[in-house]
Design a protein around this motif. Structure first.
Motif, mmCIF file in Angstrom:
data_model
loop_
_atom_site.group_PDB
_atom_site.id
_atom_site.type_symbol
_atom_site.label_atom_id
_atom_site.label_comp_id
_atom_site.label_asym_id
_atom_site.label_seq_id
_atom_site.Cartn_x
_atom_site.Cartn_y
_atom_site.Cartn_z
ATOM 1 N N SER A 237 0.864 -1.176 0.000
ATOM 2 C CA SER A 237 0.000 0.000 0.000
ATOM 3 C C SER A 237 0.905 1.231 0.000
ATOM 4 O O SER A 237 2.117 1.126 -0.166
ATOM 5 C CB SER A 237 -0.896 0.008 1.238
ATOM 6 N N ARG A 238 0.340 2.409 0.219
ATOM 7 C CA ARG A 238 1.164 3.622 0.291
ATOM 8 C C ARG A 238 2.023 3.670 1.540
ATOM 9 O O ARG A 238 3.072 4.303 1.552
ATOM 10 C CB ARG A 238 0.270 4.865 0.221
ATOM 11 N N ALA A 239 1.583 2.979 2.604
ATOM 12 C CA ALA A 239 2.363 2.942 3.845
ATOM 13 C C ALA A 239 1.800 1.854 4.749
ATOM 14 O O ALA A 239 0.578 1.671 4.813
ATOM 15 C CB ALA A 239 2.328 4.289 4.554
ATOM 16 N N PRO A 240 2.655 1.122 5.454
ATOM 17 C CA PRO A 240 2.171 0.107 6.396
ATOM 18 C C PRO A 240 1.637 0.752 7.672
ATOM 19 O O PRO A 240 1.717 1.970 7.849
ATOM 20 C CB PRO A 240 3.431 -0.723 6.679
ATOM 21 N N VAL A 241 1.116 -0.071 8.564
ATOM 22 C CA VAL A 241 0.592 0.419 9.839
ATOM 23 C C VAL A 241 1.032 -0.537 10.938
ATOM 24 O O VAL A 241 1.064 -1.762 10.740
ATOM 25 C CB VAL A 241 -0.950 0.542 9.801
ATOM 26 N N ASP A 242 1.411 0.017 12.108
ATOM 27 C CA ASP A 242 1.779 -0.866 13.200
ATOM 28 C C ASP A 242 0.565 -1.127 14.087
ATOM 29 O O ASP A 242 -0.467 -0.457 13.999
ATOM 30 C CB ASP A 242 2.970 -0.324 13.998
ATOM 31 N N LYS A 243 0.698 -2.128 14.936
ATOM 32 C CA LYS A 243 -0.424 -2.571 15.765
ATOM 33 C C LYS A 243 -0.940 -1.485 16.704
ATOM 34 O O LYS A 243 -2.167 -1.281 16.779
ATOM 35 C CB LYS A 243 0.003 -3.816 16.535
ATOM 36 N N PRO A 244 -0.076 -0.751 17.419
ATOM 37 C CA PRO A 244 -0.602 0.293 18.304
ATOM 38 C C PRO A 244 -1.415 1.352 17.563
ATOM 39 O O PRO A 244 -2.459 1.805 18.055
ATOM 40 C CB PRO A 244 0.670 0.895 18.923
ATOM 41 N N THR A 245 -0.954 1.750 16.382
ATOM 42 C CA THR A 245 -1.684 2.760 15.601
ATOM 43 C C THR A 245 -3.023 2.223 15.138
ATOM 44 O O THR A 245 -4.046 2.930 15.185
ATOM 45 C CB THR A 245 -0.845 3.204 14.385
ATOM 46 N N LEU A 246 -3.041 0.963 14.701
ATOM 47 C CA LEU A 246 -4.287 0.353 14.246
ATOM 48 C C LEU A 246 -5.294 0.247 15.388
ATOM 49 O O LEU A 246 -6.476 0.591 15.230
ATOM 50 C CB LEU A 246 -4.007 -1.029 13.658
ATOM 51 N N LEU A 247 -4.844 -0.208 16.537
ATOM 52 C CA LEU A 247 -5.737 -0.346 17.688
ATOM 53 C C LEU A 247 -6.291 1.012 18.123
ATOM 54 O O LEU A 247 -7.493 1.144 18.409
ATOM 55 C CB LEU A 247 -4.989 -0.997 18.855
ATOM 56 N N ALA A 248 -5.422 2.027 18.152
ATOM 57 C CA ALA A 248 -5.866 3.362 18.564
ATOM 58 C C ALA A 248 -6.891 3.925 17.588
ATOM 59 O O ALA A 248 -7.882 4.549 17.998
ATOM 60 C CB ALA A 248 -4.663 4.300 18.669
ATOM 61 N N ALA A 249 -6.680 3.711 16.288
ATOM 62 C CA ALA A 249 -7.617 4.210 15.282
ATOM 63 C C ALA A 249 -8.964 3.495 15.393
ATOM 64 O O ALA A 249 -10.027 4.120 15.278
ATOM 65 C CB ALA A 249 -7.035 4.025 13.882
ATOM 66 N N MET A 250 -8.945 2.197 15.653
ATOM 67 C CA MET A 250 -10.182 1.440 15.804
ATOM 68 C C MET A 250 -10.925 1.859 17.067
ATOM 69 O O MET A 250 -12.159 1.896 17.095
ATOM 70 C CB MET A 250 -9.868 -0.062 15.847
ATOM 71 N N GLN A 251 -10.185 2.179 18.100
ATOM 72 C CA GLN A 251 -10.806 2.674 19.322
ATOM 73 C C GLN A 251 -11.451 4.035 19.083
ATOM 74 O O GLN A 251 -12.589 4.290 19.504
ATOM 75 C CB GLN A 251 -9.751 2.772 20.431
ATOM 76 N N ASP A 252 -10.736 4.909 18.396
ATOM 77 C CA ASP A 252 -11.203 6.267 18.152
ATOM 78 C C ASP A 252 -12.414 6.300 17.226
ATOM 79 O O ASP A 252 -13.384 7.031 17.473
ATOM 80 C CB ASP A 252 -10.059 7.090 17.556
ATOM 81 N N LYS A 253 -12.383 5.510 16.164
ATOM 82 C CA LYS A 253 -13.424 5.589 15.139
ATOM 83 C C LYS A 253 -14.599 4.636 15.366
ATOM 84 O O LYS A 253 -15.717 4.926 14.940
ATOM 85 C CB LYS A 253 -12.812 5.317 13.754
ATOM 86 N N PRO A 290 -0.372 2.769 -5.569
ATOM 87 C CA PRO A 290 -1.457 2.549 -4.603
ATOM 88 C C PRO A 290 -2.105 3.853 -4.164
ATOM 89 O O PRO A 290 -1.427 4.855 -3.949
ATOM 90 C CB PRO A 290 -0.746 1.846 -3.443
ATOM 91 N N ALA A 291 -3.414 3.836 -4.040
ATOM 92 C CA ALA A 291 -4.169 5.032 -3.661
ATOM 93 C C ALA A 291 -4.322 5.158 -2.152
ATOM 94 O O ALA A 291 -4.515 6.257 -1.638
ATOM 95 C CB ALA A 291 -5.547 5.008 -4.316
ATOM 96 N N PHE A 292 -4.239 4.041 -1.440
ATOM 97 C CA PHE A 292 -4.505 4.027 -0.001
ATOM 98 C C PHE A 292 -3.277 3.629 0.801
ATOM 99 O O PHE A 292 -2.493 2.788 0.366
ATOM 100 C CB PHE A 292 -5.610 3.017 0.338
ATOM 101 N N THR A 293 -3.135 4.197 1.986
ATOM 102 C CA THR A 293 -2.240 3.631 2.978
ATOM 103 C C THR A 293 -2.963 2.448 3.608
ATOM 104 O O THR A 293 -4.178 2.270 3.430
ATOM 105 C CB THR A 293 -1.879 4.645 4.076
ATOM 106 N N SER A 294 -2.236 1.658 4.386
ATOM 107 C CA SER A 294 -2.871 0.534 5.072
ATOM 108 C C SER A 294 -4.005 1.007 5.981
ATOM 109 O O SER A 294 -5.102 0.443 5.974
ATOM 110 C CB SER A 294 -1.844 -0.224 5.910
ATOM 111 N N LEU A 295 -3.751 2.051 6.759
ATOM 112 C CA LEU A 295 -4.766 2.532 7.696
ATOM 113 C C LEU A 295 -5.976 3.077 6.957
ATOM 114 O O LEU A 295 -7.124 2.797 7.323
ATOM 115 C CB LEU A 295 -4.176 3.599 8.613
ATOM 116 N N GLN A 296 -5.753 3.846 5.914
ATOM 117 C CA GLN A 296 -6.868 4.371 5.125
ATOM 118 C C GLN A 296 -7.690 3.237 4.526
ATOM 119 O O GLN A 296 -8.933 3.254 4.578
ATOM 120 C CB GLN A 296 -6.338 5.259 4.004
ATOM 121 N N GLY A 297 -7.011 2.255 3.962
ATOM 122 C CA GLY A 297 -7.715 1.147 3.333
ATOM 123 C C GLY A 297 -8.526 0.344 4.318
ATOM 124 O O GLY A 297 -9.685 -0.010 4.057
ATOM 125 N N VAL A 298 -7.943 0.043 5.478
ATOM 126 C CA VAL A 298 -8.654 -0.728 6.495
ATOM 127 C C VAL A 298 -9.877 0.035 6.999
ATOM 128 O O VAL A 298 -10.987 -0.511 7.068
ATOM 129 C CB VAL A 298 -7.717 -1.078 7.666
#
Length: 316
Positions: A237-253, A290-298
């Motif tokens: 993708s445009r950029a990978p994502v680490d686990k802490p960032t993914l968890l925080a984004a899922m918590q926030d959104k 790629p149009a999306f980063t990992s976080l954007q795509g998820v």
């Protein structure tokens, strides 16, 4: 273009079929061990009668195809573990089916869905164009079999240098059509959000690079449009994502509740992979951007799962 899709029951194949139906006029022929399942799925997504569906036994060299896309394999760790050593026979049988066609029709393109697991079991750091596959040849374990089967197929393909074969190594893929019962971190997260339960996850630091359906469709498109060649590309993708960032984004959104706790709940059918992604951008040579980063795509796909309002993370 007339395209044969082998393994049309797989999630990534079905996502691609939907992308083709929305964005191209290619004629698709869908092959599967259970064609009735494919027909039922087509009807469920308003594509009944759009594409012909057949059993693998109907595949023959008299048909005309401009390209063959081989998705035969496993879609989640639990399936890989359950399939065991039979993955060798299944991979070889379907690969030979496609190669037999190419030997008689060498102008036909062949795209084979490989895996990042072909690099071996060590992902202490991301792989790149200079990374060598590492296989514990004297101590092979069941979690090695899936990757070795893919590596074996890739070796066969590189030996057939005169045939137009491109292997696509998929590392991490996520779509709103994901099987929610699969044992991935992302599906564990989705079930916790859906069921309003607390996700218990280990403190292990991992980094993932999730491809989404739109970018996968773009990648397949540029490979089919390119000049005939024999090579392999890694997905990214445009950029990978680490686990802490993914968890925080899922918590926030999405209100994810989680707890960091030592646990062995996940299924590592192909081994533990702290940095399971690639820095090899050879696909860019074909025009892939790629149009999306990992976080954007998820987040884009998770919003489709829960029908949430658009998120700022979704902008490409």
């Amino acid at each position: 273009m007339r395209i044969a899709i082998l393994g049309a029951t797989s999630q990534i194949a079905k996502d691609l079929v939907r992308s083709f139906s929305e964005q191209s006029h290619h004629e698709l022929m869908l092959y599967a061990r259970r064609p009735e399942v494919v027909s039922q799925w087509l009807a469920s997504v308003d594509l009944a009668g759009r594409y012909e569906v057949a059993d693998f036994t109907a595949f023959n060299t008299d048909e005309h195809f401009d390209a063959i896309l081989n998705f035969v394999g496993v879609g989640n760790p639990a399936q890989a573990a359950a399939m065991g050593a039979s993955i060798f026979d299944i991979t070889l049988k379907c690969d030979e089916m496609a190669l037999g066609y190419l030997r008689q029709h060498p102008q036909c393109r062949y795209i084979f869905l490989s895996s990042g697991a072909a690099y071996g079991a060590s992902f202490d750091e991301p792989v790149n164009e200079n990374t060598k596959a590492v296989i514990a040849i004297n101590n092979l374990q069941p979690q090695d079999w899936y990757g070795v089967a893919k590596l074996h197929a890739e070796c066969r393909h590189r030996a057939l240098v005169h045939l137009p074969i491109i292997d696509i190594r998929v590392f991490n893929y996520f779509s709103h059509t994901q099987d929610m019962s699969a044992r991935f971190l992302i599906t564990d997260i989705l079930r916790a959000i859906r069921d309003k339960t607390v996700l218990r996850t280990s403190p292990e630091y991992i980094v993932r690079d999730f491809l989404n359906p739109a970018d996968f469709y773009q990648l397949v498109g540029v490979l089919l449009a390119a000049s005939a060649t024999n090579t392999v590309v890694d997905c990214y993708s445009r950029a990978p994502v680490d686990k802490p960032t993914l968890l925080a984004a899922m918590q926030d959104k999405f209100g994810l509740q989680y707890e960091i706790k030592q646990t062995n709940a996940s299924v590592n059918a192909t081994g533990s992979k702290p940095h399971y992604y690639s820095l090899n951008t050879h696909a860019a040579d074909f025009g892939y951007q790629p149009a999306f980063t990992s976080l954007q795509g998820v987040l884009h796909e998770v919003e489709r799962v829960f029908n949430s309002a658009p998120s700022e993370y979704c902008s490409a």
